[in-house]
Design a protein around this motif. Structure first.
Motif, PDB file in Angstrom:
ATOM      1  N   PRO A 164      18.353 -31.061  47.657  1.00  0.00           N
ATOM      2  CA  PRO A 164      17.133 -31.857  47.604  1.00  0.00           C
ATOM      3  C   PRO A 164      16.253 -31.903  48.983  1.00  0.00           C
ATOM      4  CG  PRO A 164      19.113 -32.892  48.424  1.00  0.00           C
ATOM      5  CD  PRO A 164      19.684 -31.671  47.800  1.00  0.00           C
ATOM      6  N   LEU A 165      16.838 -30.676  49.826  1.00  0.00           N
ATOM      7  CA  LEU A 165      15.862 -30.668  51.103  1.00  0.00           C
ATOM      8  C   LEU A 165      15.197 -29.277  51.152  1.00  0.00           C
ATOM      9  CD1 LEU A 165      18.613 -31.295  53.907  1.00  0.00           C
ATOM     10  CD2 LEU A 165      16.991 -33.065  52.916  1.00  0.00           C
ATOM     11  N   HIS A 166      13.879 -29.327  51.318  1.00  0.00           N
ATOM     12  CA  HIS A 166      13.155 -28.317  51.350  1.00  0.00           C
ATOM     13  C   HIS A 166      13.257 -27.264  52.276  1.00  0.00           C
ATOM     14  CE1 HIS A 166       9.094 -25.908  51.716  1.00  0.00           C
ATOM     15  NE2 HIS A 166       8.826 -26.384  50.874  1.00  0.00           N
ATOM     16  N   PRO A 167      13.308 -26.096  52.133  1.00  0.00           N
ATOM     17  CA  PRO A 167      13.580 -25.038  53.208  1.00  0.00           C
ATOM     18  C   PRO A 167      13.045 -25.343  54.521  1.00  0.00           C
ATOM     19  CG  PRO A 167      13.035 -23.841  51.080  1.00  0.00           C
ATOM     20  CD  PRO A 167      12.773 -25.153  51.026  1.00  0.00           C
ATOM     21  N   ARG A 168      11.780 -25.796  54.709  1.00  0.00           N
ATOM     22  CA  ARG A 168      11.277 -26.038  55.890  1.00  0.00           C
ATOM     23  C   ARG A 168      11.924 -27.332  56.607  1.00  0.00           C
ATOM     24  NH1 ARG A 168       4.691 -27.273  56.907  1.00  0.00           N
ATOM     25  NH2 ARG A 168       5.031 -27.679  59.459  1.00  0.00           N
ATOM     26  N   THR A 169      12.404 -28.384  55.706  1.00  0.00           N
ATOM     27  CA  THR A 169      13.060 -29.794  56.228  1.00  0.00           C
ATOM     28  C   THR A 169      14.447 -29.193  56.698  1.00  0.00           C
ATOM     29  OG1 THR A 169      11.906 -31.062  54.448  1.00  0.00           O
ATOM     30  CG2 THR A 169      13.840 -31.745  55.586  1.00  0.00           C
ATOM     31  N   ARG A 170      15.141 -28.248  56.076  1.00  0.00           N
ATOM     32  CA  ARG A 170      16.349 -27.582  56.655  1.00  0.00           C
ATOM     33  C   ARG A 170      16.008 -27.083  57.996  1.00  0.00           C
ATOM     34  NH1 ARG A 170      20.703 -27.018  53.276  1.00  0.00           N
ATOM     35  NH2 ARG A 170      20.374 -27.861  51.345  1.00  0.00           N
ATOM     36  N   GLU A 171      15.122 -26.194  58.183  1.00  0.00           N
ATOM     37  CA  GLU A 171      14.728 -25.532  59.307  1.00  0.00           C
ATOM     38  C   GLU A 171      14.357 -26.492  60.586  1.00  0.00           C
ATOM     39  OE1 GLU A 171      11.232 -22.469  61.111  1.00  0.00           O
ATOM     40  OE2 GLU A 171      11.275 -22.955  59.140  1.00  0.00           O
ATOM     41  N   ALA A 172      13.773 -27.567  60.175  1.00  0.00           N
ATOM     42  CA  ALA A 172      13.054 -28.588  61.221  1.00  0.00           C
ATOM     43  C   ALA A 172      14.396 -29.473  61.826  1.00  0.00           C
ATOM     44  CB  ALA A 172      12.045 -29.507  60.782  1.00  0.00           C
ATOM     45  N   SER A 202      16.691 -27.428  64.025  1.00  0.00           N
ATOM     46  CA  SER A 202      16.197 -26.903  65.418  1.00  0.00           C
ATOM     47  C   SER A 202      15.736 -28.129  66.176  1.00  0.00           C
ATOM     48  CB  SER A 202      15.046 -25.956  65.038  1.00  0.00           C
ATOM     49  OG  SER A 202      14.065 -26.504  64.328  1.00  0.00           O
ATOM     50  N   LEU A 203      16.172 -29.091  66.077  1.00  0.00           N
ATOM     51  CA  LEU A 203      15.773 -30.288  66.981  1.00  0.00           C
ATOM     52  C   LEU A 203      16.162 -30.260  68.183  1.00  0.00           C
ATOM     53  CD1 LEU A 203      17.126 -33.779  65.133  1.00  0.00           C
ATOM     54  CD2 LEU A 203      14.893 -32.878  65.644  1.00  0.00           C
ATOM     55  N   PRO A 204      15.151 -30.266  69.027  1.00  0.00           N
ATOM     56  CA  PRO A 204      15.530 -29.985  70.654  1.00  0.00           C
ATOM     57  C   PRO A 204      16.432 -30.915  71.012  1.00  0.00           C
ATOM     58  CG  PRO A 204      13.138 -30.427  70.059  1.00  0.00           C
ATOM     59  CD  PRO A 204      13.860 -30.977  68.687  1.00  0.00           C
ATOM     60  N   ALA A 205      17.189 -30.726  72.113  1.00  0.00           N
ATOM     61  CA  ALA A 205      18.198 -31.271  72.849  1.00  0.00           C
ATOM     62  C   ALA A 205      17.755 -32.794  73.202  1.00  0.00           C
ATOM     63  CB  ALA A 205      18.628 -30.845  73.982  1.00  0.00           C
ATOM     64  N   GLY A 206      18.409 -34.034  72.822  1.00  0.00           N
ATOM     65  CA  GLY A 206      17.922 -35.336  73.112  1.00  0.00           C
ATOM     66  C   GLY A 206      16.781 -35.808  72.222  1.00  0.00           C
ATOM     67  N   GLU A 224      24.980 -30.973  63.183  1.00  0.00           N
ATOM     68  CA  GLU A 224      26.487 -30.913  63.892  1.00  0.00           C
ATOM     69  C   GLU A 224      26.190 -30.263  65.052  1.00  0.00           C
ATOM     70  OE1 GLU A 224      31.238 -30.481  62.703  1.00  0.00           O
ATOM     71  OE2 GLU A 224      29.665 -29.487  61.687  1.00  0.00           O
ATOM     72  N   PRO A 225      26.686 -30.844  66.248  1.00  0.00           N
ATOM     73  CA  PRO A 225      27.347 -32.091  66.370  1.00  0.00           C
ATOM     74  C   PRO A 225      26.662 -33.196  66.881  1.00  0.00           C
ATOM     75  CG  PRO A 225      27.596 -30.721  68.475  1.00  0.00           C
ATOM     76  CD  PRO A 225      26.730 -29.969  67.487  1.00  0.00           C
ATOM     77  N   THR A 226      25.266 -33.123  66.650  1.00  0.00           N
ATOM     78  CA  THR A 226      24.391 -34.302  66.786  1.00  0.00           C
ATOM     79  C   THR A 226      24.792 -35.493  65.928  1.00  0.00           C
ATOM     80  OG1 THR A 226      22.552 -32.945  67.357  1.00  0.00           O
ATOM     81  CG2 THR A 226      21.797 -35.237  66.610  1.00  0.00           C
ATOM     82  N   GLY A 260      19.808 -37.668  67.963  1.00  0.00           N
ATOM     83  CA  GLY A 260      20.463 -38.175  66.665  1.00  0.00           C
ATOM     84  C   GLY A 260      19.517 -38.315  65.381  1.00  0.00           C
ATOM     85  N   VAL A 261      19.940 -38.376  64.390  1.00  0.00           N
ATOM     86  CA  VAL A 261      19.239 -38.279  63.107  1.00  0.00           C
ATOM     87  C   VAL A 261      19.606 -39.830  62.462  1.00  0.00           C
ATOM     88  CG1 VAL A 261      18.669 -37.167  60.882  1.00  0.00           C
ATOM     89  CG2 VAL A 261      19.297 -35.763  62.992  1.00  0.00           C
ATOM     90  N   LEU A 262      18.686 -40.391  62.218  1.00  0.00           N
ATOM     91  CA  LEU A 262      18.734 -41.643  61.219  1.00  0.00           C
ATOM     92  C   LEU A 262      18.520 -41.481  59.838  1.00  0.00           C
ATOM     93  CD1 LEU A 262      19.572 -44.842  61.377  1.00  0.00           C
ATOM     94  CD2 LEU A 262      16.832 -45.292  61.654  1.00  0.00           C
TER      95      LEU A 262
END
Length: 734
Positions: A411-419, A422-426, A511-513, A542-544
């Protein structure tokens, strides 16, 4: 006045009061309009409310009964009028409309029992105690260490409770009792307010400096409060433009003028930040009313409003009935939200009720939203907040075409997976899918049969955490099968994804976020919404993940990415509001991103990338969307260019239901205005074991049409053809 005209609080649809009761001498002068009474009625003792007083009755005195009891609680006369208006406007019984305006617990028709008051013992130092404390360094005072600590704690305050003294002086009740016996302190019992727990507390600092656009909006509202401008306003501000600060400034102005205010929010559990900011700014002037409060908390808050000890009421749709006099302002935050529509009889719309109450009270009605309803856009005078606070840019929105992605990719687009990966720290992200569970569809790969609900015409949703299949309409649950119930094949396939599955996929990516899930499965306990959002807010990154709950008014400065999955799902509903809902959903989620210094982006996954609501939302262009939507509504004569009334029937026998629906349609057709268009009866999917039919009326004369429908529906209650069928009228169906 010797006659009280009493409306019995009963659910009987055909009952029409008020009924005359003789006021006994013992109650003369005590009975007022709005008083609650226990009265004899049809062989029962039921609750009634006084809607009028008279010197005499048309009936002989011998036929009049006397009330059995006059209760202490009462309601405001203007709220009784509002309840009667609701009953008429929404085709309900007067008693059902009036019941909405009664004190907590009285709307059921039973005698309300006020919760036992909460009390506490408080101590204060006496003159003798101060002398003893001053002479504590002299011999012979006979004061122990803890006794001295208690007197010192009380020396610079008016009084302290037992728990406070225990905290400050480590003193138990024995120490306090001995000091009281010696006359060194006094104690008294006081009633203590049960305070609702606020899951999020706002900034208690001074009010921020308003932007030029905010100042202009406040100035316009203040002019309206001074009767120098329009009385019904729409505050249209992009997400993050500071609408709440405008509300607060307007409320403070109303209070300074000696008037009161109501602030309606969509769902109290989903807006803890707004609630916290209002409570922090206005303090004890604020009372909170909502269904999540305990019986005692709700009663205490209602009583504070009724007694004038609180002058601002905050809450969801039921707060529109707050017992406030001298009303100056009613604010409806996120006015586009569908939760303002009541589902049970009477099916009132709190936005329309708020407009009516403001009109009668001479108050200002202020609706606010980044994605206002087309009706509000066309009918209300507009105030604009075109930019975010500190001129921060709106986030860039990218539309991701899921038609180019293989279903095997998930269900996730490749660009969604990439984004996400690669979330920045914090940094934080929000991912929304308006569908809960793990998989919404379980079917057999051998015979093709889907596993459906035995009571509803829908598929059962797989919930992996509980290892059960659930129906989200009737609540039916059963274990996840190991083989097909039809052919015994073990080739059961899962189709689609819900928030439970998305949570798992996102957890693997980041992970581990930490990943937080916000849906009705994770927020069943009281206060769970606020606790979960607070935990997300405190987390260092984190991710909500969640349903549309995650898009409702939250303000997290470190969210740099918002993702909407299956954005076109709402476009597939056979509803003229489908485009409006889709635009609001995309825009509201997009607004959660980029509120801080880091900026943000938004990814919208869809199978319909050219759909106009999605394209307009990606461009943050409410005006263009609403202009096109109003043109479309005009061409099809939908609201705001007409009004709708739905009549819904349900029953266990489909054939009998179809006959009854046709008969009802014939009766309704003869009572409608000449301009009205009657559609149906049309079948709807079976739910909770009952078949359903629906009639839809489109008219430019809603008052006349509602009166005609009400008469037919009341008469239908005595018809044998409708026996055993459930019948509901929904004016302005959502």
């Amino acid at each position: 006045m010797s006659i009280a005209k009493v409306e019995p609080i009963t659910t009987a649809r055909g009952l029409r009061g008020p009924f005359d009761y003789r006021i006994p001498d013992a109650l003369r002068g005590q009975v007022e309009i709005g008083s609650l009474m226990v009265v004899p009625f049809a062989g029962r003792k039921i609750l009634g409310v006084v809607t009028g007083l008279a010197a005499e009755s048309d009936l002989p005195a011998s036929r009049l009964a006397e009330p059995l009891e006059l209760l202490e609680s009462s309601t405001l006369p203007e709220l009784l009028d509002l309840g009667r208006w609701i009953a008429e406007r929404y085709c309900s019984a007067p008693s059902r409309g009036i019941a909405l305006a009664l004190p907590p617990g009285a709307g059921t028709g039973k005698k309300p029992r006020a919760p036992k008051a909460r009390t506490e013992r408080r101590a204060s130092i006496t003159a003798e105690g101060r002398e003893a404390l001053g002479a504590a360094d002299q011999a012979g005072t006979r004061l122990g260490k803890r006794q001295l600590a208690v007197l010192e704690a009380l020396s610079d305050v008016e009084e302290l409770s037992g728990p406070q003294l225990d905290e400050r002086a480590a003193a138990d009740s024995t120490v306090i009792k001995r000091l009281a016996e010696r006359g060194l302190l006094t104690q008294r019992t006081v009633e203590v307010r049960r305070r609702p727990i606020l899951d999020a507390v706002g900034d208690t600092g001074p009010a921020p400096v308003l932007s030029r656009a905010q100042q202009a909006a406040v100035a316009s509202i203040v002019a309206s409060l001074g009767r120098e401008g329009p009385r019904e306003l729409l505050l249209h501000g992009v997400t993050g433009s500071g609408k709440t600060e405008v509300y607060l400034a307007a409320i403070e102005t109303a209070l300074a003028q000696g008037r009161t205010a109501i602030l309606l929010v969509p769902e109290i559990g989903l807006t803890p930040q707004t609630l916290g900011r209002v409570a922090a700014r206005l303090g004890d002037d604020v009372a909170v009313i909502h269904s999540g409060l305990s019986e005692g908390e709700r009663y205490d808050e209602w009583r504070r409003l009724r007694q004038g000890k609180a002058r601002v009421c905050v809450g969801p749709r039921s707060a529109v009935f707050a017992p406030l006099g001298d009303l100056g302002l009613i604010v409806v935050d996120e006015e586009h939200d569908s939760s303002y529509k009541q589902e049970g009889d009477p099916r009132y719309d709190a936005r329309a009720v708020a407009r009516r109450r403001a009109e009668v009270a001479g108050a200002v009605y202020l609706a606010g939203s980044a994605t206002p309803r087309p009706e509000s856009w066309a009918e209300l005078s507009r105030l604009d907040l075109p930019e975010r606070i500190d001129a921060r840019p709106m986030p860039k929105v990218s539309i991701l075409d899921m038609r180019d992605v293989s279903p095997r990719s998930g269900p996730l687009h490749p660009r969604t997976r990439e984004a996400l990966g690669s979330l920045p720290a914090g940094a934080k992200a929000i991912v929304m899918l308006n569908r809960r569970g793990f998989s919404p569809h379980l079917s057999c790969a051998a015979c093709g049969s889907a596993i459906g609900c035995p009571h509803c015409d829908v598929s059962l949703v797989m919930h992996r955490g509980s290892a059960r299949l659930e129906c989200h309409h009737c609540g039916h649950t059963e274990p996840v099968p190991t083989a097909c119930p039809e052919c015994d094949s073990v080739a059961l396939a899962r189709f689609g994804a819900g928030t439970e599955r998305i949570e798992q996929l996102v957890s693997d990516l980041v992970e581990p976020t930490p990943v937080f899930r916000l849906d009705t499965d994770t927020t069943a306990q009281r206060g769970a919404h606020g606790r979960l959002l607070a935990a997300f807010g405190r987390a260092d990154g984190g991710v909500l993940v969640g349903t549309q709950m995650v898009a409702k008014g939250h303000d997290f400065r470190d969210v740099v990415l918002s993702v909407l999955l299956d954005a076109d799902s709402t476009l597939r509903y056979p509803d003229f509001r489908a485009e409006e809902r889709t635009f609001a959903l995309v825009s509201q989620l997009a607004g959660r991103s980029g509120r801080g210094e880091r900026g943000g982006e938004v990814l919208v996954q869809t199978m319909a990338p050219e759909a106009s609501p999605i394209v307009a939302a990606a461009a943050h262009d409410s005006a263009a969307f609403l202009s096109d939507e109003l043109k479309r509504r005009r061409s099809f004569d939908y609201p705001p260019y007409s009004s709708l009334i739905a009549i819904e029937l349900a029953g266990p026998d489909d054939a009998a239901l179809a006959r009854a629906a046709e008969k009802l349609a014939a009766g309704v057709a003869g009572e409608l205005p000449a301009d009205a268009e009657l559609l149906g009866p049309a079948p709807r999917f079976r739910r909770r074991g009952r078949f359903r039919r629906r009639l839809l009326i489109k008219t430019a004369e809603p008052v006349a049409a509602a009166a005609g429908v009400r008469g037919v529906v009341e008469a239908a209650g005595t018809q044998r053809a409708l026996s055993g069928l459930a019948l509901a009228v929904d004016v302005d169906p959502q």
